[in-house]
Design a protein around this motif. Structure first.
Motif, short mmCIF file in Angstrom:
data_model
loop_
_atom_site.label_atom_id
_atom_site.label_comp_id
_atom_site.label_asym_id
_atom_site.label_seq_id
_atom_site.Cartn_x
_atom_site.Cartn_y
_atom_site.Cartn_z
N ALA A 192 -1.65 -6.12 1.46
CA ALA A 192 -1.60 -5.97 2.92
C ALA A 192 -0.31 -5.27 3.35
CB ALA A 192 -1.71 -7.33 3.58
N ALA A 193 0.81 -5.66 2.74
CA ALA A 193 2.08 -5.02 3.07
C ALA A 193 2.09 -3.56 2.62
CB ALA A 193 3.22 -5.79 2.42
N ASN A 194 1.54 -3.31 1.45
CA ASN A 194 1.49 -1.94 0.94
C ASN A 194 0.61 -1.04 1.80
OD1 ASN A 194 3.15 -2.65 -1.16
ND2 ASN A 194 1.52 -2.79 -2.68
N ALA A 195 -0.45 -1.61 2.36
CA ALA A 195 -1.37 -0.80 3.16
C ALA A 195 -0.66 -0.13 4.33
CB ALA A 195 -2.52 -1.68 3.66
N GLU A 196 0.28 -0.82 4.95
CA GLU A 196 1.02 -0.23 6.06
C GLU A 196 1.87 0.95 5.60
OE1 GLU A 196 3.22 -3.17 8.14
OE2 GLU A 196 1.53 -4.55 8.35
N ARG A 197 2.53 0.80 4.46
CA ARG A 197 3.34 1.89 3.92
C ARG A 197 2.48 3.08 3.52
NH1 ARG A 197 6.89 -0.36 -0.83
NH2 ARG A 197 7.41 1.87 -0.92
N LEU A 198 1.33 2.80 2.94
CA LEU A 198 0.42 3.88 2.54
C LEU A 198 -0.06 4.65 3.77
CD1 LEU A 198 -1.65 1.94 -0.14
CD2 LEU A 198 -0.07 3.83 -0.59
N HIS A 199 -0.36 3.93 4.84
CA HIS A 199 -0.82 4.58 6.07
C HIS A 199 0.27 5.49 6.64
CE1 HIS A 199 -2.95 5.12 9.86
NE2 HIS A 199 -1.83 4.82 10.48
N ARG A 200 1.51 5.02 6.63
CA ARG A 200 2.62 5.84 7.15
C ARG A 200 2.81 7.08 6.30
NH1 ARG A 200 5.12 0.70 7.86
NH2 ARG A 200 6.37 1.01 5.97
N CYS A 201 2.69 6.93 5.01
CA CYS A 201 2.85 8.07 4.11
C CYS A 201 1.75 9.10 4.35
CB CYS A 201 2.83 7.60 2.66
SG CYS A 201 2.95 8.94 1.45
N ALA A 202 0.51 8.63 4.45
CA ALA A 202 -0.60 9.55 4.68
C ALA A 202 -0.41 10.32 5.99
CB ALA A 202 -1.91 8.78 4.70
N THR B 272 -4.90 -5.76 -9.31
CA THR B 272 -3.64 -5.94 -10.03
C THR B 272 -2.59 -6.65 -9.17
OG1 THR B 272 -2.88 -3.75 -9.33
CG2 THR B 272 -3.94 -3.91 -11.47
N GLN B 273 -2.76 -6.56 -7.84
CA GLN B 273 -1.75 -7.11 -6.94
C GLN B 273 -2.36 -8.19 -6.05
OE1 GLN B 273 -0.69 -3.45 -4.98
NE2 GLN B 273 0.92 -2.96 -6.46
N PRO B 274 -1.59 -9.22 -5.66
CA PRO B 274 -2.12 -10.28 -4.79
C PRO B 274 -2.40 -9.77 -3.38
CG PRO B 274 0.24 -10.56 -5.14
CD PRO B 274 -0.19 -9.47 -6.07
N ASP B 275 -3.16 -10.54 -2.62
CA ASP B 275 -3.59 -10.13 -1.28
C ASP B 275 -2.42 -9.78 -0.37
OD1 ASP B 275 -6.13 -10.61 -2.16
OD2 ASP B 275 -6.39 -12.49 -1.07
N GLU B 276 -1.36 -10.62 -0.37
CA GLU B 276 -0.24 -10.39 0.54
C GLU B 276 0.46 -9.08 0.23
OE1 GLU B 276 0.05 -13.11 -1.87
OE2 GLU B 276 -1.52 -14.04 -0.66
#
Length: 261
Positions: free
Chosen positions: A101-111, A94-98
């Motif tokens: 990638a940016a969301n992955a960092e936020r998800l990691h911090r949240c986890a 549903t979302q473009p690659d860029e």
């Protein structure tokens, strides 16, 4: 909720496809029981499309998108679509690659924040296959209390995530996709037709299905949905006698019987 047996022939004949959750709706303890697999094959033989929408990760869903008789699987609560094209599996986002990638960092911090602040919290064991979300186990291999589940949801939302609770996991992701948007996306992509909720039945079992229970007129909860009734603002229209895959098979039998009369 009314018994599924009270659903009329006219209601069944108005629908032409099946949308379904996977965990504890199709599966039992993570496995697809014979009754559910037979039901999927019978629906396929009748040319009734079945699309699964799940909170499970893309990596977990891949073999089933290939081997099960379904049109496709939308994984990660609307983040990833997997479907066959000939002999190959196609993966769409549903979302473009860029953005991912940016969301992955936020998800990691949240986890990391959740694991540090909620005693007993653990990542779901299927986390390695997740591409667009995070999941905390609450009932699959470990147990969290209702209070701890609520804290995890609050922490996810404080990080800007959408949070939902399935029968086994607490899922969090960034974006406005959901099982509802997944239905629109997958039906259009896989059938070539716009999604009309009046033409589909939705089958589910837990709180992360309630948006579909609210918006799909012919919605069905398998019997184990009763576990979540105190947490559901929107109930399915009907409920099966059997739990999990056996309940799903009831849906298929009723739908096919209405067509045969």
């Amino acid at each position: 909720m009314r018994p599924l047996s009270s659903c009329s022939r006219e209601e069944w004949r108005a629908v032409s496809g099946v949308l379904t959750d996977i965990d504890d709706t199709l599966t039992d303890d993570g496995a697809l029981p014979p009754a559910a697999l037979d039901a999927l094959h019978r629906l396929q033989a009748a040319r009734i499309p079945v699309i699964a929408i799940t909170g499970r990760p893309a990596g977990w869903s891949e073999p089933f998108a290939i081997s099960w008789p379904v049109q496709g699987i939308v994984a990660e609560n609307g983040g990833v679509l997997l479907h066959r094209e000939g002999e190959h599996l196609r993966t769409e986002f549903t979302q473009p690659d860029e953005m991912r990638a940016a969301n992955a960092e936020r998800l990691h911090r949240c986890a990391a924040d959740i694991l540090a602040r909620v005693p007993g919290a653990t990542l779901a064991r299927d986390s390695a296959g997740r591409l667009t979300d995070i999941a905390i186990d609450h009932s699959e291999f470990s147990t969290l209390s209702d209070e701890a589940i609520a804290v995890v949801c609050d922490l996810m939302r404080s990080h800007g995530l959408t949070a939902t609770v399935s029968s086994i996991h607490i899922n969090g992701w960034i974006g406005h996709h959901s099982k509802w948007t997944a239905a629109h996306w997958a039906v259009q992509r896989l059938t070539g037709q716009a999604f009309d909720p009046a033409q589909w039945v939705y089958v589910g079992d837990s709180t992360n299905d309630q948006l579909m229970f609210e918006r799909v007129p012919l919605s069905v909860g398998v019997a184990n949905v009763r576990r979540f009734l105190p947490m559901l603002a929107h109930l399915p229209a009907y409920v099966t006698e059997g739990e999990r895959g056996v309940g799903f098979a009831e849906v298929a039998v009723a739908m096919l019987a209405a067509r045969d009369r």
